[in-house]
Design a protein around this motif. Structure first.
Motif, PDB file in Angstrom:
ATOM      1  N   ASP A   1      49.231  45.519  55.447  1.00  0.00           N
ATOM      2  CA  ASP A   1      50.272  44.600  55.842  1.00  0.00           C
ATOM      3  C   ASP A   1      51.221  44.099  54.821  1.00  0.00           C
ATOM      4  N   LEU A   2      52.494  44.787  54.875  1.00  0.00           N
ATOM      5  CA  LEU A   2      53.513  44.217  53.859  1.00  0.00           C
ATOM      6  C   LEU A   2      54.747  43.694  54.073  1.00  0.00           C
ATOM      7  N   ILE A   3      54.476  43.075  55.269  1.00  0.00           N
ATOM      8  CA  ILE A   3      55.601  42.167  56.110  1.00  0.00           C
ATOM      9  C   ILE A   3      56.162  41.170  55.146  1.00  0.00           C
ATOM     10  N   ASP A   4      55.182  40.359  54.359  1.00  0.00           N
ATOM     11  CA  ASP A   4      55.646  39.103  53.583  1.00  0.00           C
ATOM     12  C   ASP A   4      56.126  39.799  52.343  1.00  0.00           C
ATOM     13  N   GLU A   5      56.109  40.940  51.868  1.00  0.00           N
ATOM     14  CA  GLU A   5      56.733  41.299  50.634  1.00  0.00           C
ATOM     15  C   GLU A   5      58.197  41.745  50.764  1.00  0.00           C
ATOM     16  N   ARG A   6      58.473  42.013  51.989  1.00  0.00           N
ATOM     17  CA  ARG A   6      60.040  42.429  52.474  1.00  0.00           C
ATOM     18  C   ARG A   6      60.390  43.618  51.471  1.00  0.00           C
ATOM     19  N   ILE A   7      59.669  44.591  51.606  1.00  0.00           N
ATOM     20  CA  ILE A   7      59.954  45.845  50.555  1.00  0.00           C
ATOM     21  C   ILE A   7      60.979  46.651  51.153  1.00  0.00           C
ATOM     22  N   GLN A   8      62.123  47.100  50.631  1.00  0.00           N
ATOM     23  CA  GLN A   8      63.103  47.770  51.174  1.00  0.00           C
ATOM     24  C   GLN A   8      62.845  49.312  51.116  1.00  0.00           C
ATOM     25  N   VAL A   9      63.437  50.251  52.054  1.00  0.00           N
ATOM     26  CA  VAL A   9      62.933  51.465  51.709  1.00  0.00           C
ATOM     27  C   VAL A   9      64.192  52.002  50.708  1.00  0.00           C
TER      28      VAL A   9
ATOM     29  N   LYS B   1      57.721  55.996  37.672  1.00  0.00           N
ATOM     30  CA  LYS B   1      56.825  54.858  37.443  1.00  0.00           C
ATOM     31  C   LYS B   1      57.203  53.472  37.852  1.00  0.00           C
ATOM     32  N   THR B   2      58.349  53.522  38.711  1.00  0.00           N
ATOM     33  CA  THR B   2      58.879  52.254  39.458  1.00  0.00           C
ATOM     34  C   THR B   2      58.048  51.835  40.399  1.00  0.00           C
ATOM     35  N   LEU B   3      57.307  50.963  40.417  1.00  0.00           N
ATOM     36  CA  LEU B   3      56.450  50.350  41.419  1.00  0.00           C
ATOM     37  C   LEU B   3      57.386  49.485  42.321  1.00  0.00           C
ATOM     38  N   MET B   4      56.941  49.514  43.648  1.00  0.00           N
ATOM     39  CA  MET B   4      57.567  48.968  44.872  1.00  0.00           C
ATOM     40  C   MET B   4      56.547  47.650  45.280  1.00  0.00           C
ATOM     41  N   SER B   5      55.395  47.769  44.911  1.00  0.00           N
ATOM     42  CA  SER B   5      54.588  46.588  44.920  1.00  0.00           C
ATOM     43  C   SER B   5      53.501  46.700  44.247  1.00  0.00           C
ATOM     44  N   GLU B   6      52.477  45.703  44.265  1.00  0.00           N
ATOM     45  CA  GLU B   6      51.328  45.730  43.295  1.00  0.00           C
ATOM     46  C   GLU B   6      50.120  46.739  44.139  1.00  0.00           C
ATOM     47  N   TYR B   7      49.448  46.960  42.987  1.00  0.00           N
ATOM     48  CA  TYR B   7      48.287  47.987  43.762  1.00  0.00           C
ATOM     49  C   TYR B   7      47.515  47.015  44.922  1.00  0.00           C
ATOM     50  N   LYS B   8      47.064  47.787  45.984  1.00  0.00           N
ATOM     51  CA  LYS B   8      46.318  47.254  47.037  1.00  0.00           C
ATOM     52  C   LYS B   8      44.931  47.720  46.971  1.00  0.00           C
ATOM     53  N   ILE B   9      43.807  46.922  46.746  1.00  0.00           N
ATOM     54  CA  ILE B   9      42.558  47.276  46.570  1.00  0.00           C
ATOM     55  C   ILE B   9      41.954  47.043  47.910  1.00  0.00           C
ATOM     56  N   LEU B  10      41.409  48.069  48.449  1.00  0.00           N
ATOM     57  CA  LEU B  10      41.101  48.158  49.896  1.00  0.00           C
ATOM     58  C   LEU B  10      39.486  48.344  49.926  1.00  0.00           C
ATOM     59  N   LYS B  11      38.927  48.215  50.927  1.00  0.00           N
ATOM     60  CA  LYS B  11      37.315  48.718  51.214  1.00  0.00           C
ATOM     61  C   LYS B  11      37.380  49.276  52.627  1.00  0.00           C
ATOM     62  N   THR B  12      36.465  50.373  52.840  1.00  0.00           N
ATOM     63  CA  THR B  12      36.406  51.013  53.936  1.00  0.00           C
ATOM     64  C   THR B  12      34.657  51.254  54.470  1.00  0.00           C
ATOM     65  N   LYS B  13      34.312  50.747  55.550  1.00  0.00           N
ATOM     66  CA  LYS B  13      32.938  50.911  55.787  1.00  0.00           C
ATOM     67  C   LYS B  13      32.529  52.622  56.311  1.00  0.00           C
ATOM     68  N   LYS B  14      31.180  52.572  56.431  1.00  0.00           N
ATOM     69  CA  LYS B  14      30.658  54.012  56.907  1.00  0.00           C
ATOM     70  C   LYS B  14      31.370  54.539  57.946  1.00  0.00           C
ATOM     71  N   GLY B  15      31.408  55.897  58.113  1.00  0.00           N
ATOM     72  CA  GLY B  15      32.108  56.695  59.055  1.00  0.00           C
ATOM     73  C   GLY B  15      33.808  56.751  58.910  1.00  0.00           C
ATOM     74  N   LYS B  16      34.453  57.349  60.003  1.00  0.00           N
ATOM     75  CA  LYS B  16      35.988  57.536  59.828  1.00  0.00           C
ATOM     76  C   LYS B  16      36.652  56.161  60.251  1.00  0.00           C
ATOM     77  N   ASN B  17      37.420  55.551  59.324  1.00  0.00           N
ATOM     78  CA  ASN B  17      37.993  54.530  59.652  1.00  0.00           C
ATOM     79  C   ASN B  17      39.737  54.568  59.712  1.00  0.00           C
ATOM     80  N   GLU B  18      40.423  53.727  60.077  1.00  0.00           N
ATOM     81  CA  GLU B  18      41.821  53.506  59.950  1.00  0.00           C
ATOM     82  C   GLU B  18      42.017  52.372  59.032  1.00  0.00           C
ATOM     83  N   THR B  19      42.557  52.143  57.790  1.00  0.00           N
ATOM     84  CA  THR B  19      42.787  50.968  57.266  1.00  0.00           C
ATOM     85  C   THR B  19      44.314  50.750  57.196  1.00  0.00           C
ATOM     86  N   PHE B  20      44.559  49.470  57.466  1.00  0.00           N
ATOM     87  CA  PHE B  20      45.783  48.790  57.405  1.00  0.00           C
ATOM     88  C   PHE B  20      46.323  48.130  56.447  1.00  0.00           C
TER      89      PHE B  20
END
Length: 284
Positions: free
Chosen positions: A201-209, A180-199
């Motif tokens: 960007d986490l660069i500003d959060e500097r999340i370590q593996v 239950k340990t979170l690495m970041s807050e939820y990312k709420i995303l939207k996707t349009k009709k059809g097949k899509n690739e959603t990106f």
């Protein structure tokens, strides 16, 4: 006459017991409605997501069922269902684990790829209210690229309008299981009709593996506006989530009703054990 009355009583009891469970979820301190909260009948795949007004409804629920309510930043709550439920969640601090501060360069990158491009993703996880989580175990080479820069997923939407879904990152434990340990807050995303690739960007959060690895969790939201119907089926939850084209080592977990389903059991629930198609970009 008595027989008819008894039959009528049984029918009424049954219809009142198995009915629509509905309600509202609010912040206990402010009274404000909470959006996109998961509301489950515990240990089942029956559930709902609160809308913009904090409202939810669960079809074919039963009065007396145990409802499980969970949301980022709030105490998890269980209660016995009434036909109408007013639920107040207690806020809590988000516990993000401390990390060792290391230099951040963002010069060189490394990809963890499960698909080359969205056109190559031809199979999908569809319908059903559940979350899918892709596990990424830690590898020694990640020490050269310790930050998560970007995440991408492939989805397919049958509706003409955009649909909303959600992504989150959580840590794995020492056995490679979700925590239950979170690495970041939820990312709420939207996707349009059809097949899509959603990106994402986490660069500003500097999340370590993390040393134990991590999970990318993809949540479909059980909202009326996310449901598609046609002549064959009704209320198919959107979007569908892309799968890997090859049978790789199973590392996709499934979540519903307060429980995680391990990869080895996944096929029993959805008919396949293929991993969800998620690409991760790391940087130094």
């Amino acid at each position: 006459m008595k027989r008819h009355l008894s039959a009528l009583f049984i029918m009424l009891t049954y219809s009142f017991s198995f009915a629509q469970i509905s309600g509202t979820v609010v912040d206990k301190k402010t009274g404000n409605p909470l959006q996109y909260v998961n509301v489950w009948i515990k240990n089942t795949r029956k559930g709902s997501t609160t809308n913009n007004y904090g409202e939810f409804k669960i079809e074919f629920g039963k009065i007396g069922d145990t409802i499980l309510i969970s949301n980022l930043g709030y105490q998890e709550k269980e209660l016995l269902a009434n036909s109408i439920n007013q639920i107040a969640l207690e806020p809590k601090e988000i516990e993000l684990e401390e990390v060792v501060i290391i230099p951040f360069k963002n010069i060189n990158t490394e990809f963890i790829k499960s698909y080359p491009k969205k056109g190559k993703v031809t199979e999908l996880y569809y319908n059903g209210y559940y979350s899918l989580a892709r596990y990424y175990p830690y590898k020694a080479t990640y020490s050269k690229y310790p930050f998560i820069k970007n995440i991408s997923v492939v989805t397919s939407n049958a509706l003409k309008s955009e649909v909303t879904f959600r992504i989150q990152l959580i840590k794995a434990d020492e056995n490679g299981k979700p925590t239950k340990t979170l690495m970041s807050e939820y990312k709420i995303l939207k996707t349009k009709k059809g097949k899509n690739e959603t990106f994402v960007d986490l660069i500003d959060e500097r999340i370590q593996v993390p040393k134990n690895g991590f999970f990318v969790v993809v949540d479909r939201l059980n909202l009326d506006e996310n449901k598609f119907s046609n002549k064959i089926a009704k209320n198919i939850l959107q979007p569908a989530i892309g799968m890997e084209s090859k049978n790789m080592e199973p590392n996709t977990w499934m979540y519903f009703g307060g429980r995680w389903i391990e990869p080895k059991e996944l096929k029993n629930f959805v008919g396949t054990a293929k991993n969800i198609a998620v690409n991760v970009e790391l940087t130094d």
